[in-house]
Design an enzyme around this catalytic site. Sequence first.
Site, PDB file in Angstrom:
ATOM      1  N   LYS A 114      -1.396  -1.355  -8.607  1.00 25.90           N
ATOM      2  CA  LYS A 114      -0.747  -1.413  -7.296  1.00 25.90           C
ATOM      3  C   LYS A 114      -1.784  -1.815  -6.253  1.00 25.90           C
ATOM      4  O   LYS A 114      -2.835  -1.182  -6.154  1.00 25.90           O
ATOM      5  CB  LYS A 114      -0.150  -0.039  -6.974  1.00 25.90           C
ATOM      6  N   ASP A 126       1.070  -8.636   2.239  1.00 20.60           N
ATOM      7  CA  ASP A 126      -0.264  -9.023   1.770  1.00 20.60           C
ATOM      8  C   ASP A 126      -0.561  -8.596   0.332  1.00 20.60           C
ATOM      9  O   ASP A 126      -1.633  -8.885  -0.199  1.00 20.60           O
ATOM     10  CB  ASP A 126      -1.341  -8.468   2.721  1.00 20.60           C
ATOM     11  N   ARG A 177      -1.567   2.907 -12.136  1.00 15.24           N
ATOM     12  CA  ARG A 177      -0.653   3.993 -12.466  1.00 15.24           C
ATOM     13  C   ARG A 177       0.002   3.739 -13.814  1.00 15.24           C
ATOM     14  O   ARG A 177       0.023   2.603 -14.314  1.00 15.24           O
ATOM     15  CB  ARG A 177       0.376   4.214 -11.364  1.00 15.24           C
ATOM     16  N   ASP A 253      15.732   0.960  -5.314  1.00 15.28           N
ATOM     17  CA  ASP A 253      14.586   0.303  -5.963  1.00 15.28           C
ATOM     18  C   ASP A 253      13.457   1.291  -6.239  1.00 15.28           C
ATOM     19  O   ASP A 253      12.505   0.951  -6.938  1.00 15.28           O
ATOM     20  CB  ASP A 253      14.067  -0.864  -5.111  1.00 15.28           C
ATOM     21  N   ASP A 263       7.231   5.678  -7.009  1.00 24.60           N
ATOM     22  CA  ASP A 263       6.922   5.080  -5.704  1.00 24.60           C
ATOM     23  C   ASP A 263       6.748   6.121  -4.604  1.00 24.60           C
ATOM     24  O   ASP A 263       7.640   6.380  -3.792  1.00 24.60           O
ATOM     25  CB  ASP A 263       7.994   4.051  -5.293  1.00 24.60           C
TER      26      ASP A 263
HETATM   27  P1  AMP Z   1       8.289   0.368  -1.042  1.00 18.32           P
HETATM   28  O1  AMP Z   1       8.984   0.772   0.210  1.00 18.32           O
HETATM   29  O2  AMP Z   1       6.787   0.619  -1.015  1.00 18.32           O
HETATM   30  O3  AMP Z   1       8.908   0.926  -2.260  1.00 18.32           O
HETATM   31  O4  AMP Z   1       8.386  -1.224  -1.114  1.00 18.32           O
HETATM   32  C1  AMP Z   1       9.577  -1.941  -0.949  1.00 18.32           C
HETATM   33  C2  AMP Z   1       9.353  -3.377  -1.297  1.00 18.32           C
HETATM   34  O5  AMP Z   1       8.393  -3.976  -0.459  1.00 18.32           O
HETATM   35  C3  AMP Z   1       8.857  -3.622  -2.711  1.00 18.32           C
HETATM   36  O6  AMP Z   1       9.445  -4.790  -3.188  1.00 18.32           O
HETATM   37  C4  AMP Z   1       7.379  -3.779  -2.531  1.00 18.32           C
HETATM   38  O7  AMP Z   1       6.785  -4.513  -3.564  1.00 18.32           O
HETATM   39  C5  AMP Z   1       7.315  -4.505  -1.213  1.00 18.32           C
HETATM   40  N1  AMP Z   1       6.041  -4.261  -0.509  1.00 18.32           N
HETATM   41  C6  AMP Z   1       5.649  -3.124   0.094  1.00 18.32           C
HETATM   42  N2  AMP Z   1       4.426  -3.283   0.645  1.00 18.32           N
HETATM   43  C7  AMP Z   1       4.037  -4.541   0.380  1.00 18.32           C
HETATM   44  C8  AMP Z   1       2.877  -5.301   0.686  1.00 18.32           C
HETATM   45  N3  AMP Z   1       1.873  -4.783   1.375  1.00 18.32           N
HETATM   46  N4  AMP Z   1       2.836  -6.575   0.254  1.00 18.32           N
HETATM   47  C9  AMP Z   1       3.848  -7.119  -0.432  1.00 18.32           C
HETATM   48  N5  AMP Z   1       4.977  -6.454  -0.741  1.00 18.32           N
HETATM   49  C10 AMP Z   1       5.070  -5.180  -0.346  1.00 18.32           C
HETATM   50 MG    MG Z   2       9.157   0.813  -4.046  1.00 18.69          MG
END
Ligand code: AMP
Ligand code: MG
EC number: 2.7.7.-
Length: 482
Positions: A114, A126, A177, A253, A263
């Site tokens: 990650k 990013d 992870r 998701d 997550d």
């Molecule tokens: P999360 O809320 O962390 O579960 O992420 C939701 C979505 O946003 C997932 O598809 C992640 O892969 C994407 N995502 C979160 N942070 C980033 C990041 N810094 N760069 C690219 N994708 C991100």
């Molecule tokens: Mg997620």
Amino acid sequence: MATTLEQLRFDNTYARLPAGFGARVHPSPFPDAKLVSVNPAALKLLDLTPEEARRPEFVAAMGGEAPLPGMEPFAMVYAGHQFGVYVPRLGDGRALLLGEVRNAAGEKWDLHLKGGGPTPFSRGGDGRAVLRSTIREYLCGEALHGLGIPTTRGLGILGSQAPVYRETVETGAMLVRMAPSHVRFGTFEFFHYTEQREHVATLADHVIAEHFPHLAGQEGRYARFYTEVVERTARLMAQWQAVGFAHGVMNTDNMSILGLTLDYGPFGFLDDFEPGFICNHSDDRGRYAFDQQPRIGLWNLACLGEALLTLISEDEARAALATYQPAFNAHFMDRMRAKLGLREARDEDRELVSDLFARMAEAPVDYTRFFRALDSDARPVRDMFPAPEGFDAWAGRYRARLAAEGSVDAERHARMARVNPRYVLRNWVAQEAISRAEAGDFSLVDRLLGVLSDPFAEHPDAESYAAAPPAWGRHLEVSCSS
Ligand code: AMP
Ligand code: MG
């Protein structure tokens, strides 16, 4: 049986599913990545010793710079309902399935990196993770595992000096992870809503073959699979509620098809018992408030059921969903009885529990400390209540209930100490570890990892981390931006 890094047998069956399941990706790790903490318990699951993890090859392999033979770094596609709204394409935007590895015991583990840089699913992000959120995920995985709750595990943290730009400039890091699978409810939703029926079936067959082998080739396997996911999710929700864990972003998701906690973002453990506790600072309406989680678990399962409607009938979906509430109630009451030291199940127990919750919320009292201190000598817990008379009435009923089943104090206390943790990952404790790590000192991260993996024991040198938060740590705000 100890293994060397080179002896690990990697494969990536997921990357070999039909085109459309994701994308092969070259990781772009931080060039200065170095191992700043490693989890001995997780290493053991890979048959690796801590010495192996100290080799530079470990960082190069796990950080994605020099993948081992058989690894095929792969970003998985998925979709999901985020705060109730369907988002048709998400996917691993900053994570990668490095590969699957089988240990000597025959268990297969997905290794996920990650923060290893952008992927085709980064949507302008990013692809990075900050040290703060990496430490939180790393420690909380171990905390839940220590509490007996299914979860992904952190193998180690790869630190860097690289800046990562969020609301402020933060330090970047990468987390390795592990989980038996990273398939989400949203993975099924993606194929369903893009009308790739055959891929819904391919995915279900893959998950069944790998993780529900008793259903493989069986008649009615898809409905039975869904029913088992309902059961696992109900159980997970009961476990979260019983330990006072709020996930914070229960989007579909972020829901594991295996019923694992997945997550970690702006999660929080309850300090004071506050049923409406919102740990995610961006969750204005409290959709994912602590007391909403069981209901959201069901809502998310309904989304999954919808996504399976090419494989199961509506009646089958409905029948499976109907098992959720009874399963949740049964698991939750089992946990609460264990926390109260009750051996027998009686009709009046629900009321005993709900009445206790009402009094705890009204006070309020610290959730973890209350149960750890609860015994037939009511004094230590009584003193937690500003107006203890109300509690006395409950304590009288509790004593009568214990007497009715002939409960023996010493035996019950020993039992309760094995289910009521002394340590949970309180936000203020995580924050201390983060502040020190940001200054280059990871010793508290390592120490907490050990303490949280054994949360029922007394750890005299970590006594202070079992305490209720200091004033500065009472309302730390944690956002999704990580
Ligand atoms: P999360 O809320 O962390 O579960 O992420 C939701 C979505 O946003 C997932 O598809 C992640 O892969 C994407 N995502 C979160 N942070 C980033 C990041 N810094 N760069 C690219 N994708 C991100
Ligand atoms: Mg997620």
